[in-house]
Design a protein around this motif. Sequence first.
Motif, PDB file in Angstrom:
ATOM      1  N   SER A 286      80.749  38.773  44.954  1.00  0.00           N
ATOM      2  CA  SER A 286      79.585  38.080  44.257  1.00  0.00           C
ATOM      3  C   SER A 286      79.970  38.345  42.428  1.00  0.00           C
ATOM      4  O   SER A 286      79.676  38.136  41.544  1.00  0.00           O
ATOM      5  CB  SER A 286      78.203  38.466  44.218  1.00  0.00           C
ATOM      6  OG  SER A 286      77.860  39.604  43.916  1.00  0.00           O
ATOM      7  N   ASN A 311      77.120  32.663  50.541  1.00  0.00           N
ATOM      8  CA  ASN A 311      75.792  33.003  51.193  1.00  0.00           C
ATOM      9  C   ASN A 311      75.900  32.485  52.528  1.00  0.00           C
ATOM     10  O   ASN A 311      75.385  32.915  53.560  1.00  0.00           O
ATOM     11  CB  ASN A 311      74.820  32.134  50.621  1.00  0.00           C
ATOM     12  CG  ASN A 311      72.629  32.521  51.227  1.00  0.00           C
ATOM     13  OD1 ASN A 311      72.694  33.515  51.754  1.00  0.00           O
ATOM     14  ND2 ASN A 311      72.597  31.383  51.143  1.00  0.00           N
ATOM     15  N   LEU A 316      77.116  37.648  50.470  1.00  0.00           N
ATOM     16  CA  LEU A 316      76.039  37.730  49.732  1.00  0.00           C
ATOM     17  C   LEU A 316      76.115  38.946  49.055  1.00  0.00           C
ATOM     18  O   LEU A 316      76.283  39.382  47.934  1.00  0.00           O
ATOM     19  CB  LEU A 316      75.074  36.657  49.036  1.00  0.00           C
ATOM     20  CG  LEU A 316      74.955  35.939  47.958  1.00  0.00           C
ATOM     21  CD1 LEU A 316      75.335  35.572  46.890  1.00  0.00           C
ATOM     22  CD2 LEU A 316      73.655  35.400  47.928  1.00  0.00           C
TER      23      LEU A 316
END
Length: 379
Positions: A286, A311, A316
């Motif tokens: 991320s 996600n 994530l």
Amino acid sequence: MGTVTDLDSRASRSPLSTDRGAVAATLTATRERRGLTAKQVADALGRSPSYVSRAESGDGSVSGADLTLWAQVLDVTEELLCTVLPQEPPEGVHFRSQAVTKRLQDRLIQHANFAGWMLNRLHEDTLATAVHPRSVPQLDVDLLDEGPEEAAQLVRKAWRLHGPVSDVAGLLESAGIMILPMPSDVDKVDAISVRTTGPVTAVILLNPDTPEDRQRHTLAHELGHLVMDELSGVSLGLKEIENRADRFAAEFLAPYGSLRDELRGITPARIDALDDLRRRWGVSLSALVRRAHVHADITESQYRYWFRTLNARNLLRDKRRSTYPVRPQAAAEFLTSLRSSRYAVADIAAITATRPRELQDVFGDSWPFPRLRPQLSSV
């Protein structure tokens, strides 16, 4: 790591303070370190809240039987309550958490200050020689054209860093920064750092239960505060200060000039390439996507699509092990050197005016002596 004098050659400790204001400040600091309110202490003392207020403001004397009772309520030695403890200003304290109560803030500030005081006192009392191959530069980021990114580049140059930072904890420790564990019951704070005045440059309390890539970023973030905050003359809000430290940390760990060719226009179809960068540089997926977006190398829609993809794949909040583990060692090495020089637990407790269990709690896994059994609470 420095050298330690023999036990029989210890320096004599400074006398206790009898100054009412100094004792009052220590009462307040110790209460906050215990996470107690003034009313809770008043109830335990069997006195009024106004009595506690007067004692902590220096308007009332605390000595004799009163001092003994305070020590019992706060679970510390009377000697400690008569010792002048450092009170670092708020500029030297940095949190990485979105929502932290003031009581928890005060507790952790005092915990870090207390740990720094203990380490400095141990260095000074044992005549330990603190040798720091590096120093923490102080930079006025407001005068740098490229802001925190340039500050990070200057620190990398000063520390002669090339490529990935394989041991960020070791780097900070080589500059005299001691890294200790966050209290075990605190899970909403990544880290807190305080400067100290003494052989130890600063103390960082680090949450060891977060993913290693996040710990690496957190340590670099705290370094950013120590580098930039002291000389900055521009008034900024907390969010802006934290964002500045995040930008420093990102550039310090992985200079964007070394990433740009591989991140420009990257899409989730090339997630394996992104993961290769994660492993090579020790930063999260991320974080890499976010930097590509900040530098306009992916569009807003690509950025959003990336985060939906991460996600959906449970990446994530990636908890995979980092290529570069975070293993602070300086505090353990220093305490082990004391043990090797025939300092017993009782000696260290006497030097720091504390009890053995508190030493164990503050230093955590760095404590090299046999562990005490957990205390059993009566029902």
